[in-house]
Each structure stands twice: as structure tokens, then as C-alpha cells.
Motif scaffolding. Structure first.
Motif, PDB file in Angstrom:
ATOM      1  N   SER A  45       0.768  -0.983   0.050  1.00  0.00           N
ATOM      2  CA  SER A  45       0.035   0.007   0.045  1.00  0.00           C
ATOM      3  C   SER A  45       0.844   1.316  -0.017  1.00  0.00           C
ATOM      4  O   SER A  45       2.008   1.059   0.397  1.00  0.00           O
ATOM      5  N   ALA A  47      -0.407   4.250   1.268  1.00  0.00           N
ATOM      6  CA  ALA A  47      -0.870   5.234   2.013  1.00  0.00           C
ATOM      7  C   ALA A  47       0.142   5.822   2.878  1.00  0.00           C
ATOM      8  O   ALA A  47      -0.008   7.042   3.404  1.00  0.00           O
ATOM      9  N   THR A 214      -8.161   7.365   6.607  1.00  0.00           N
ATOM     10  CA  THR A 214      -8.866   6.043   7.155  1.00  0.00           C
ATOM     11  C   THR A 214      -7.701   5.085   6.530  1.00  0.00           C
ATOM     12  O   THR A 214      -7.329   4.203   7.064  1.00  0.00           O
ATOM     13  N   ASP A 215      -7.413   5.380   5.265  1.00  0.00           N
ATOM     14  CA  ASP A 215      -6.012   4.416   4.521  1.00  0.00           C
ATOM     15  C   ASP A 215      -4.925   4.227   5.598  1.00  0.00           C
ATOM     16  O   ASP A 215      -4.393   3.284   5.479  1.00  0.00           O
ATOM     17  N   GLU A 219      -3.657   0.821   7.480  1.00  0.00           N
ATOM     18  CA  GLU A 219      -2.339   0.404   6.981  1.00  0.00           C
ATOM     19  C   GLU A 219      -1.407   0.127   8.493  1.00  0.00           C
ATOM     20  O   GLU A 219      -0.580  -0.934   8.601  1.00  0.00           O
TER      21      GLU A 219
END
Length: 248
Positions: A45, A47, A214-215, A219
Motif C-alpha cells: 500500500s 498510504a 482512514t487508509d 495500514e
């Protein structure tokens, strides 16, 4: 598929190979590959930037409830490699040492309850000038107050004052973004070795207030969920050692 091919696949997937994985590869390569795929959800990810990821992982490994030395070594090197400064790494370690206060935050309210139930306490006294000043100084320095601190302040203002000075040091002198500091707290509060729910909820709220998404929060929590694999990283080499002893 040969062990070498599996190792190449996992290295390509994760971007590096850890020597702790050698014995797992020999005994159960499919299990290792399944972990590699799981770990790639947060590691793949974007993020969090790579340096922040490493700092979060460092906090998880260095937390007093975990103390996973291979992970500490790996994440110290990883954080510096990804561009974190020695000061940022030191700040992360300092933030992580605050975990010890959770003994007071958990136990002192229970002490109050027991004293109330046993008739040994008639209720909270009016705050003294010292207690009022200490609360105001905490709010000024940290930007919040949570009721979980109230019992500690009432029962031992001297300890509360000393801990406030200790835990505020990285906030006064450090350079990490406030939301990243909150990520550090969220990581070890959500880890399987700690699970401090009241602190976790408070730090999630504060991180959002500092602009976290939120991401980003997901994570951090996903990275925390990976520490269960540390059991295999420590235990499987010991299993291999015993197997070699018995076969010799």
C-alpha cells in the motif's frame, strides 16, 4: 517449484529477504509464501511513505510487550535506508517507551474501584492547586485530556508530573509530524501483545484530528497484525537446530 525459485518469488514480492526466513523456507515454503502475500497488503500500500512504515514497524518490535530483537535490527536499518533521520528513529523509540504508563492507566482505576467497594475511600477529593496546575500543563503541552488520566493525577500527582515530563519530551524536541507520533501509539496499542483498547481509541481520534486518513490508519493496524509471524521467525530456527542435533 524449487526452494531457490520460491526464495526469488518472495524476494521479488517483498523487495528483500530476511535470514530468519531460511529455515521456514526449508520446512514449509508454501506457508512462507502465504505470509509474504499477506504481508504485501500493507507493505504494498502507498498510504504510508516507506520511512513511516519502517518507524511503525520499529515501534511494534521495540515495544516493551514484544521486544523482538531481529525486528528491531531490521527496522532500524530499514528506517535509515528509507530516509528517516537518526533523530526521527530516536524519537520513535522514545514514544514507544511511553507504553509502560499503561500499567498505571489500567491498574490505578481498578485500585480506586476496590477501595470504593471496600469502603476505604469516600470519593474523589477536590483537586488541589497542584493537581489543577498539572492538568492544565498537560493539556497545554499535549493538546488534550482524557479521563483515564484522572485517577493517576488524583492518587499520585508527583508520579503524574514526572511521567508528563518524561512522555512529553519527544513532543517538545522531536520533528515527526503529530499524526506520525499518533501512528506509533496506535501501532503498539493495537498489537496482539498489548491490545490497550482505551488508549487505541483515543489515539485513533487524535490521529484523525491531525489529518490522518482512514487508509493510513488501516495500514498501521494491518502492519501491527503481522507481528504474529514473529513467532515463526523465532521458533522455526530453533526447531531446525533441534532437528540437526537429533540427526547428527
Amino acid at each position: 517449484m524449487s526452494s531457490d525459485e520460491t526464495k526469488q518469488r518472495i524476494t521479488a514480492l517483498r523487495g528483500r529477504w530476511q535470514r530468519e526466513w531460511d529455515d521456514i523456507l526449508l520446512l514449509d515454503p508454501d506457508y512462507l509464501e502465504s505470509y509474504a502475500r499477506l504481508s504485501m497488503v500493507p507493505h504494498g500500500s502507498s498510504a504510508l511513505d516507506p520511512a513511516t512504515k519502517e518507524l511503525v514497524l520499529l515501534a511494534l518490535s521495540a515495544a516493551a510487550t514484544h521486544l523482538h530483537v531481529p525486528g528491531i535490527r531490521l527496522q532500524l536499518a530499514g528506517a535509515l535506508h528509507e530516509g528517516a533521520t537518526p533523530g526521527e528513529v530516536m524519537e520513535t523509540i522514545e514514544l514507544t517507551t511511553g507504553l509502560g504508563m499503561h500499567a498505571m492507566l489500567t491498574a490505578v482505576p481498578l485500585l480506586r474501584e476496590v477501595l470504593d467497594e471496600e469502603g476505604l475511600r469516600s470519593g474523589p477529593a477536590e483537586p488541589t492547586e497542584l493537581q489543577t496546575r498539572l492538568r492544565e500543563e498537560f493539556v497545554a503541552g499535549r493538546g488534550y485530556w482524557d479521563e483515564m488520566w484522572t485517577d493517576v493525577l488524583e492518587f499520585d500527582p508527583e508520579f503524574f508530573a514526572a511521567f508528563t515530563e518524561f512522555s512529553s519530551h519527544p513532543w517538545r524536541t522531536g520533528t515527526l509530524e503529530p499524526k506520525v507520533r499518533e501512528f506509533i501509539y496506535i501501532a503498539f496499542d493495537s498489537a496482539a501483545t498489548h491490545m490497550f483498547a482505551s488508549g487505541l481509541k483515543m489515539h485513533l481520534r487524535r490521529a484523525l484530528g491531525f489529518g490522518a486518513t482512514t487508509d493510513e490508519l488501516l495500514e498501521v493496524i494491518e502492519l501491527a497484525s503481522l507481528i504474529g509471524f514473529h513467532g515463526a521467525e523465532v521458533a522455526v530456527p530453533l526447531l531446525r537446530h533441534e532437528m540437526k542435533k537429533r540427526s547428527s
